[in-house]
Design an enzyme around this catalytic site. Structure first.
Site, PDB file in Angstrom:
ATOM      1  N   CYS A 125       0.821  -1.222   0.000  1.00 28.87           N
ATOM      2  CA  CYS A 125       0.000   0.000   0.000  1.00 28.87           C
ATOM      3  C   CYS A 125       0.850   1.266   0.000  1.00 28.87           C
ATOM      4  CB  CYS A 125      -0.945  -0.008   1.192  1.00 28.87           C
ATOM      5  SG  CYS A 125      -1.861  -1.540   1.318  1.00 28.87           S
ATOM      6  N   HIS A 270      -3.715   6.787   1.991  1.00 32.70           N
ATOM      7  CA  HIS A 270      -4.068   5.454   1.485  1.00 32.70           C
ATOM      8  C   HIS A 270      -5.459   5.107   2.007  1.00 32.70           C
ATOM      9  CE1 HIS A 270      -4.301   1.261   0.825  1.00 32.70           C
ATOM     10  NE2 HIS A 270      -3.959   0.901   2.051  1.00 32.70           N
ATOM     11  N   ASN A 301     -10.360  -1.024  -0.307  1.00 32.80           N
ATOM     12  CA  ASN A 301      -8.919  -0.816  -0.169  1.00 32.80           C
ATOM     13  C   ASN A 301      -8.228  -1.470  -1.367  1.00 32.80           C
ATOM     14  OD1 ASN A 301      -6.188  -1.224   0.427  1.00 32.80           O
ATOM     15  ND2 ASN A 301      -6.542  -1.514   2.611  1.00 32.80           N
TER      16      ASN A 301
HETATM   17  C1  LIG Z   1     -10.303  -5.342  10.507  1.00 29.95           C
HETATM   18  C2  LIG Z   1     -10.975  -4.498  11.589  1.00 29.95           C
HETATM   19  C3  LIG Z   1     -12.064  -3.654  10.951  1.00 29.95           C
HETATM   20  C4  LIG Z   1     -11.579  -5.433  12.607  1.00 29.95           C
HETATM   21  O1  LIG Z   1     -12.109  -4.667  13.664  1.00 29.95           O
HETATM   22  P1  LIG Z   1     -11.756  -5.057  15.164  1.00 29.95           P
HETATM   23  O2  LIG Z   1     -12.511  -4.173  16.034  1.00 29.95           O
HETATM   24  O3  LIG Z   1     -10.270  -5.056  15.296  1.00 29.95           O
HETATM   25  O4  LIG Z   1     -12.296  -6.551  15.211  1.00 29.95           O
HETATM   26  P2  LIG Z   1     -11.929  -7.701  16.190  1.00 29.95           P
HETATM   27  O5  LIG Z   1     -11.283  -8.786  15.397  1.00 29.95           O
HETATM   28  O6  LIG Z   1     -11.208  -7.222  17.417  1.00 29.95           O
HETATM   29  O7  LIG Z   1     -13.366  -8.140  16.643  1.00 29.95           O
HETATM   30  C5  LIG Z   1     -14.229  -7.280  17.389  1.00 29.95           C
HETATM   31  C6  LIG Z   1     -15.614  -7.858  17.351  1.00 29.95           C
HETATM   32  O8  LIG Z   1     -16.135  -7.763  16.016  1.00 29.95           O
HETATM   33  C7  LIG Z   1     -16.481  -9.069  15.536  1.00 29.95           C
HETATM   34  N1  LIG Z   1     -16.146  -9.140  14.133  1.00 29.95           N
HETATM   35  C8  LIG Z   1     -14.934  -9.352  13.565  1.00 29.95           C
HETATM   36  N2  LIG Z   1     -15.049  -9.342  12.224  1.00 29.95           N
HETATM   37  C9  LIG Z   1     -16.349  -9.094  11.963  1.00 29.95           C
HETATM   38  C10 LIG Z   1     -17.054  -8.922  10.767  1.00 29.95           C
HETATM   39  N3  LIG Z   1     -16.481  -9.007   9.559  1.00 29.95           N
HETATM   40  N4  LIG Z   1     -18.369  -8.657  10.862  1.00 29.95           N
HETATM   41  C11 LIG Z   1     -18.988  -8.548  12.063  1.00 29.95           C
HETATM   42  N5  LIG Z   1     -18.359  -8.693  13.230  1.00 29.95           N
HETATM   43  C12 LIG Z   1     -17.047  -8.955  13.175  1.00 29.95           C
HETATM   44  C13 LIG Z   1     -15.663 -10.025  16.372  1.00 29.95           C
HETATM   45  O9  LIG Z   1     -16.292 -11.286  16.424  1.00 29.95           O
HETATM   46  C14 LIG Z   1     -15.661  -9.347  17.710  1.00 29.95           C
HETATM   47  O10 LIG Z   1     -16.888  -9.584  18.359  1.00 29.95           O
HETATM   48  P3  LIG Z   1     -16.971  -9.691  19.968  1.00 29.95           P
HETATM   49  O11 LIG Z   1     -16.564  -8.344  20.491  1.00 29.95           O
HETATM   50  O12 LIG Z   1     -18.406 -10.010  20.194  1.00 29.95           O
HETATM   51  O13 LIG Z   1     -16.010 -10.775  20.339  1.00 29.95           O
HETATM   52  C15 LIG Z   1      -9.952  -3.563  12.275  1.00 29.95           C
HETATM   53  O14 LIG Z   1      -9.020  -4.312  13.021  1.00 29.95           O
HETATM   54  C16 LIG Z   1      -9.222  -2.698  11.334  1.00 29.95           C
HETATM   55  O15 LIG Z   1      -9.791  -1.799  10.765  1.00 29.95           O
HETATM   56  N6  LIG Z   1      -7.896  -2.906  11.174  1.00 29.95           N
HETATM   57  C17 LIG Z   1      -7.100  -2.201  10.247  1.00 29.95           C
HETATM   58  C18 LIG Z   1      -7.273  -2.871   8.951  1.00 29.95           C
HETATM   59  C19 LIG Z   1      -6.719  -2.102   7.821  1.00 29.95           C
HETATM   60  O16 LIG Z   1      -6.986  -0.953   7.648  1.00 29.95           O
HETATM   61  N7  LIG Z   1      -5.907  -2.743   7.012  1.00 29.95           N
HETATM   62  C20 LIG Z   1      -5.360  -2.208   5.879  1.00 29.95           C
HETATM   63  C21 LIG Z   1      -4.017  -1.730   6.139  1.00 29.95           C
HETATM   64  S1  LIG Z   1      -3.226  -1.512   4.618  1.00 29.95           S
END
Ligand SMILES: CC(C)(COP(=O)(O)OP(=O)(O)OC[C@H]1O[C@@H](n2cnc3c(N)ncnc32)[C@H](O)[C@@H]1OP(=O)(O)O)[C@@H](O)C(=O)NCCC(=O)NCCS
Length: 345
Positions: A125, A270, A301
């Site tokens: 990215c 980005h 993305n």
């Molecule tokens: C990917 C992302 C959106 C996930 O969000 P998060 O808050 O970290 O998610 P977690 O894995 O900690 O899970 C939190 C909760 O959401 C739930 N969850 C995870 N993925 C899910 C989805 N796709 N849909 C619904 N619920 C989801 C989990 O089960 C968890 O539930 P709980 O609290 O009941 O246990 C987040 O980590 C993120 O934005 N990261 C950066 C990613 C990014 O920008 N990458 C590109 C870089 S180039």
């Protein structure tokens, strides 16, 4: 003894700038409702956690090379040059599946600059910023007059649609920029780097040589069991790194350019995640008057393609104006990053 002659010094342009930008968005729109057929999630969760409502996924005809040619054609037209003036083609991609020859050569042939140096880079990215930095150095160093920088991805090919942490994030597309000489500085110091200690946070699940059993001619095995690799990501640490560390890098790019946030005509980060963008706006104390790229909502993305795609959209919609200063910052798998203040074409 004859004196060893001095090598004639190489001289390039005093400065460089982006002369044209162009993008290609695949035809097929994949709304969140379609993602919900693959993973247990909700439209609201995806929107609030990522800002994405839909993304574009490429069809069979929309190859890495084809999308690049379309995007580059627009950038070349806006730059007001012809393809034969391109002095080098740099393509940043992680989703072109033929390791050699570089896809840059196929693109240069199709564009009509088949003798230009052409090569691919892998900087995820941050690839567009890495490419811009190389182009700027080449132009000022005298090894090219105009350089075509392309960021292109077909991340749908690398998406495990059953992985809840990535299935909703990635999209496909291409963005291109023509970088060329300028009388005044149009590209500020590119602040770039990496944190290789975190190289495993975003990665391909398996290398190609272990994903496929290789044919073994001696023992008569033909190779079998395709385990197609996908992108996997540890979302939370990536999120934290992007929010805390990347705001500092963005500030360094502003400082290096001698520009303050309120002097920007656009902020084009980005398009990783809308919440990361919002957190960076806060950390940078970006005035509400500075337009911010939010292309992720409809594009997802697209890794290396995301900044030029967002730049093209902001110029097309009139949110940003030609000649204004934009802060660009890319960051992702590696972990790698690149940020700079640039003059919009
Ligand atoms: C990917 C992302 C959106 C996930 O969000 P998060 O808050 O970290 O998610 P977690 O894995 O900690 O899970 C939190 C909760 O959401 C739930 N969850 C995870 N993925 C899910 C989805 N796709 N849909 C619904 N619920 C989801 C989990 O089960 C968890 O539930 P709980 O609290 O009941 O246990 C987040 O980590 C993120 O934005 N990261 C950066 C990613 C990014 O920008 N990458 C590109 C870089 S180039």
């Amino acid at each position: 003894m004859t004196a060893v002659p001095q090598i004639r010094p190489v001289t390039g342009a005093a400065h460089s700038r982006i002369h044209g930008v162009g993008g290609y968005r695949p035809v097929r729109v994949v709304p969140n409702s379609e993602v919900l057929e693959w993973i247990d999630s909700s439209d609201e969760w995806i929107r609030t956690r990522s800002g994405i409502t839909e993304r574009r996924w490429a069809g069979p005809e929309e190859s890495v090379a084809e999308m690049s040619v379309q995007a580059a054609g627009k950038a070349i037209a806006q730059a007001g040059i012809t393809a034969d003036q391109i002095g080098a083609v740099i393509v940043s991609t992680v989703s072109h599946f033929k390791q050699t020859p570089a896809v840059a050569t196929e693109i240069s042939l199709k564009l009509g600059c088949p003798t230009a140096p052409a090569f691919d880079i892998s900087a995820a990215c941050a690839g567009f910023g890495y490419g811009i930095n190389l182009a700027d150095g080449m132009i000022r160093g005298g090894s090219a007059e105009y350089v075509l920088v392309i960021g292109v991805e077909r991340l749908s090919d690398m998406t495990d649609v059953h992985d809840r942490s990535t299935a909703f994030i990635f999209g496909d597309g291409a963005g291109a920029a023509v970088v060329g000489p300028s009388d005044t500085p149009g590209i500020g110091k590119v602040v770039w780097g990496s944190d290789a200690t975190q190289k495993d946070l975003i990665s391909q699940t398996e290398a190609w040589d272990t994903a496929f059993a290789k044919p073994d001619a001696i023992n008569g095995s033909t190779g079998d069991e395709a385990r197609w690799p996908a992108l996997r990501m540890d979302g939370q640490p990536v999120f934290r790194w992007a929010v805390w560390e990347m705001a500092k890098v963005a500030q360094q790019a502003l400082d290096a350019a001698g520009v303050t946030a309120d002097q920007l005509g656009a902020f084009i980060p980005h398009q990783a995640n809308m919440r990361i963008t919002d957190a960076m706006i806060k950390a940078l104390k970006l005035p509400a008057s500075v337009p911010v790229a939010r292309d992720i909502a409809e594009t997802g993305n697209t890794s290396a393609a995301s900044i030029p795609l967002a730049m093209e959209r902001m110029l097309q919609t009139g949110e940003a104006k030609s000649g204004d200063l934009a802060l660009i910052i890319g960051f992702g798998a590696g972990l790698v990053y690149a940020a700079a203040v640039v003059t919009l074409p």
